[in-house]
Motif scaffolding. Structure first.
Motif, PDB file in Angstrom:
ATOM      1  N   ILE A  39     -53.529 -51.878 -20.275  1.00 36.95           N
ATOM      2  CA  ILE A  39     -53.061 -51.548 -21.628  1.00 36.95           C
ATOM      3  C   ILE A  39     -51.873 -52.438 -21.994  1.00 36.95           C
ATOM      4  O   ILE A  39     -51.799 -52.966 -23.105  1.00 36.95           O
ATOM      5  CB  ILE A  39     -52.742 -50.044 -21.744  1.00 36.95           C
ATOM      6  CG1 ILE A  39     -54.044 -49.231 -21.686  1.00 36.95           C
ATOM      7  CG2 ILE A  39     -51.961 -49.747 -23.025  1.00 36.95           C
ATOM      8  CD1 ILE A  39     -53.858 -47.744 -21.481  1.00 36.95           C
ATOM      9  N   LYS A  40     -50.961 -52.640 -21.037  1.00 37.68           N
ATOM     10  CA  LYS A  40     -49.835 -53.560 -21.274  1.00 37.68           C
ATOM     11  C   LYS A  40     -50.351 -54.959 -21.574  1.00 37.68           C
ATOM     12  O   LYS A  40     -49.856 -55.640 -22.471  1.00 37.68           O
ATOM     13  CB  LYS A  40     -48.920 -53.623 -20.049  1.00 37.68           C
ATOM     14  CG  LYS A  40     -48.004 -52.448 -19.920  1.00 37.68           C
ATOM     15  CD  LYS A  40     -47.116 -52.612 -18.690  1.00 37.68           C
ATOM     16  CE  LYS A  40     -46.286 -51.371 -18.464  1.00 37.68           C
ATOM     17  NZ  LYS A  40     -45.457 -51.462 -17.265  1.00 37.68           N
ATOM     18  N   ASP A  47     -54.309 -57.122 -28.646  1.00 38.95           N
ATOM     19  CA  ASP A  47     -55.660 -56.576 -28.781  1.00 38.95           C
ATOM     20  C   ASP A  47     -55.560 -55.055 -28.751  1.00 38.95           C
ATOM     21  O   ASP A  47     -55.800 -54.423 -27.719  1.00 38.95           O
ATOM     22  CB  ASP A  47     -56.549 -57.105 -27.657  1.00 38.95           C
ATOM     23  CG  ASP A  47     -58.012 -56.725 -27.828  1.00 38.95           C
ATOM     24  OD1 ASP A  47     -58.329 -55.885 -28.701  1.00 38.95           O
ATOM     25  OD2 ASP A  47     -58.841 -57.263 -27.070  1.00 38.95           O
ATOM     26  N   LEU A  48     -55.186 -54.492 -29.891  1.00 41.10           N
ATOM     27  CA  LEU A  48     -54.979 -53.050 -29.968  1.00 41.10           C
ATOM     28  C   LEU A  48     -56.285 -52.280 -29.784  1.00 41.10           C
ATOM     29  O   LEU A  48     -56.291 -51.213 -29.169  1.00 41.10           O
ATOM     30  CB  LEU A  48     -54.303 -52.666 -31.285  1.00 41.10           C
ATOM     31  CG  LEU A  48     -53.937 -51.188 -31.430  1.00 41.10           C
ATOM     32  CD1 LEU A  48     -53.055 -50.708 -30.276  1.00 41.10           C
ATOM     33  CD2 LEU A  48     -53.267 -50.940 -32.767  1.00 41.10           C
ATOM     34  N   ALA A  49     -57.376 -52.820 -30.300  1.00 39.15           N
ATOM     35  CA  ALA A  49     -58.669 -52.126 -30.173  1.00 39.15           C
ATOM     36  C   ALA A  49     -59.017 -51.922 -28.695  1.00 39.15           C
ATOM     37  O   ALA A  49     -59.419 -50.824 -28.286  1.00 39.15           O
ATOM     38  CB  ALA A  49     -59.767 -52.908 -30.890  1.00 39.15           C
ATOM     39  N   LYS A  50     -58.851 -52.957 -27.895  1.00 38.35           N
ATOM     40  CA  LYS A  50     -59.144 -52.856 -26.463  1.00 38.35           C
ATOM     41  C   LYS A  50     -58.151 -51.921 -25.770  1.00 38.35           C
ATOM     42  O   LYS A  50     -58.531 -51.140 -24.892  1.00 38.35           O
ATOM     43  CB  LYS A  50     -59.124 -54.246 -25.811  1.00 38.35           C
ATOM     44  CG  LYS A  50     -59.505 -54.251 -24.344  1.00 38.35           C
ATOM     45  CD  LYS A  50     -60.960 -53.855 -24.144  1.00 38.35           C
ATOM     46  CE  LYS A  50     -61.369 -53.973 -22.685  1.00 38.35           C
ATOM     47  NZ  LYS A  50     -62.710 -53.417 -22.458  1.00 38.35           N
ATOM     48  N   ALA A  51     -56.886 -51.986 -26.164  1.00 40.03           N
ATOM     49  CA  ALA A  51     -55.872 -51.102 -25.584  1.00 40.03           C
ATOM     50  C   ALA A  51     -56.238 -49.642 -25.847  1.00 40.03           C
ATOM     51  O   ALA A  51     -56.186 -48.809 -24.932  1.00 40.03           O
ATOM     52  CB  ALA A  51     -54.489 -51.423 -26.152  1.00 40.03           C
ATOM     53  N   MET A  52     -56.619 -49.329 -27.079  1.00 41.79           N
ATOM     54  CA  MET A  52     -57.003 -47.963 -27.432  1.00 41.79           C
ATOM     55  C   MET A  52     -58.273 -47.545 -26.700  1.00 41.79           C
ATOM     56  O   MET A  52     -58.384 -46.402 -26.251  1.00 41.79           O
ATOM     57  CB  MET A  52     -57.220 -47.834 -28.942  1.00 41.79           C
ATOM     58  CG  MET A  52     -55.938 -47.781 -29.704  1.00 41.79           C
ATOM     59  SD  MET A  52     -54.979 -46.310 -29.277  1.00 41.79           S
ATOM     60  CE  MET A  52     -54.159 -46.032 -30.797  1.00 41.79           C
ATOM     61  N   GLU A  53     -59.198 -48.474 -26.571  1.00 42.50           N
ATOM     62  CA  GLU A  53     -60.442 -48.185 -25.849  1.00 42.50           C
ATOM     63  C   GLU A  53     -60.124 -47.797 -24.400  1.00 42.50           C
ATOM     64  O   GLU A  53     -60.644 -46.792 -23.884  1.00 42.50           O
ATOM     65  CB  GLU A  53     -61.346 -49.421 -25.884  1.00 42.50           C
ATOM     66  CG  GLU A  53     -62.650 -49.282 -25.131  1.00 42.50           C
ATOM     67  CD  GLU A  53     -63.408 -50.601 -25.050  1.00 42.50           C
ATOM     68  OE1 GLU A  53     -63.989 -50.881 -23.982  1.00 42.50           O
ATOM     69  OE2 GLU A  53     -63.413 -51.362 -26.041  1.00 42.50           O
ATOM     70  N   LEU A  54     -59.273 -48.570 -23.747  1.00 39.02           N
ATOM     71  CA  LEU A  54     -58.882 -48.263 -22.363  1.00 39.02           C
ATOM     72  C   LEU A  54     -58.117 -46.942 -22.283  1.00 39.02           C
ATOM     73  O   LEU A  54     -58.352 -46.130 -21.384  1.00 39.02           O
ATOM     74  CB  LEU A  54     -58.030 -49.396 -21.783  1.00 39.02           C
ATOM     75  CG  LEU A  54     -58.769 -50.681 -21.455  1.00 39.02           C
ATOM     76  CD1 LEU A  54     -57.789 -51.835 -21.279  1.00 39.02           C
ATOM     77  CD2 LEU A  54     -59.632 -50.501 -20.214  1.00 39.02           C
TER      78      LEU A  54
END
Length: 132
Positions: A39-40, A47-54
């Motif tokens: 996430i970091k 890449d907020l979309a990927k961070a939120m997905e994780l």
């Protein structure tokens, strides 16, 4: 885990994800620190979309959040300029259902985000809530 951390810190986020996916295939991915590190990395990559997905995947995989996890996703929101998402996450933390409590870093991260986008009124509200 150390390899993922090293990849993220050295800017090789793609390799970090690759290692994580290999660990996931072996069922060795259910670890708060691994997810938080990725996430970091997403925050660093903006890449907020990927961070939120994780972040959301953690719940479905039964991986517990901690304050550092929340602070990492909040930092990603701030770096990507999505203060509505950051605000929602803080509200999630403050809800009775959440086992994780915000700390000073939580509030200062969102405060910094408001200042960066010029929302001084929101920043002052956040500052007042920190003081109380």
């Amino acid at each position: 885990g150390c390899m993922i951390d090293a990849c993220v810190k050295c800017g090789h986020f793609g390799k970090a994800i690759e290692i994580f996916l290999e660990m996931k295939a072996e069922g060795k991915h259910k670890n708060t620190i691994l997810y938080t590190t990725l996430i970091k990395g997403c925050g660093l990559e903006k890449d907020l979309a990927k961070a939120m997905e994780l972040f959301r995947e953690m719940a479905t995989e039964g991986v517990p959040y901690n304050t550092i996890t929340y602070n990492s996703i909040l930092e990603a929101c701030v770096k990507c300029g999505d203060l509505d998402a950051a605000e929602g996450l803080v509200q999630e933390m403050l809800s009775a259902d959440c086992a994780v409590e915000p700390d000073l870093i939580t509030f200062s991260t969102v405060l910094k985000g408001y200042c960066h986008v010029g929302c001084m009124e929101k920043a002052m509200e956040m500052l007042a809530s920190i003081k109380s």
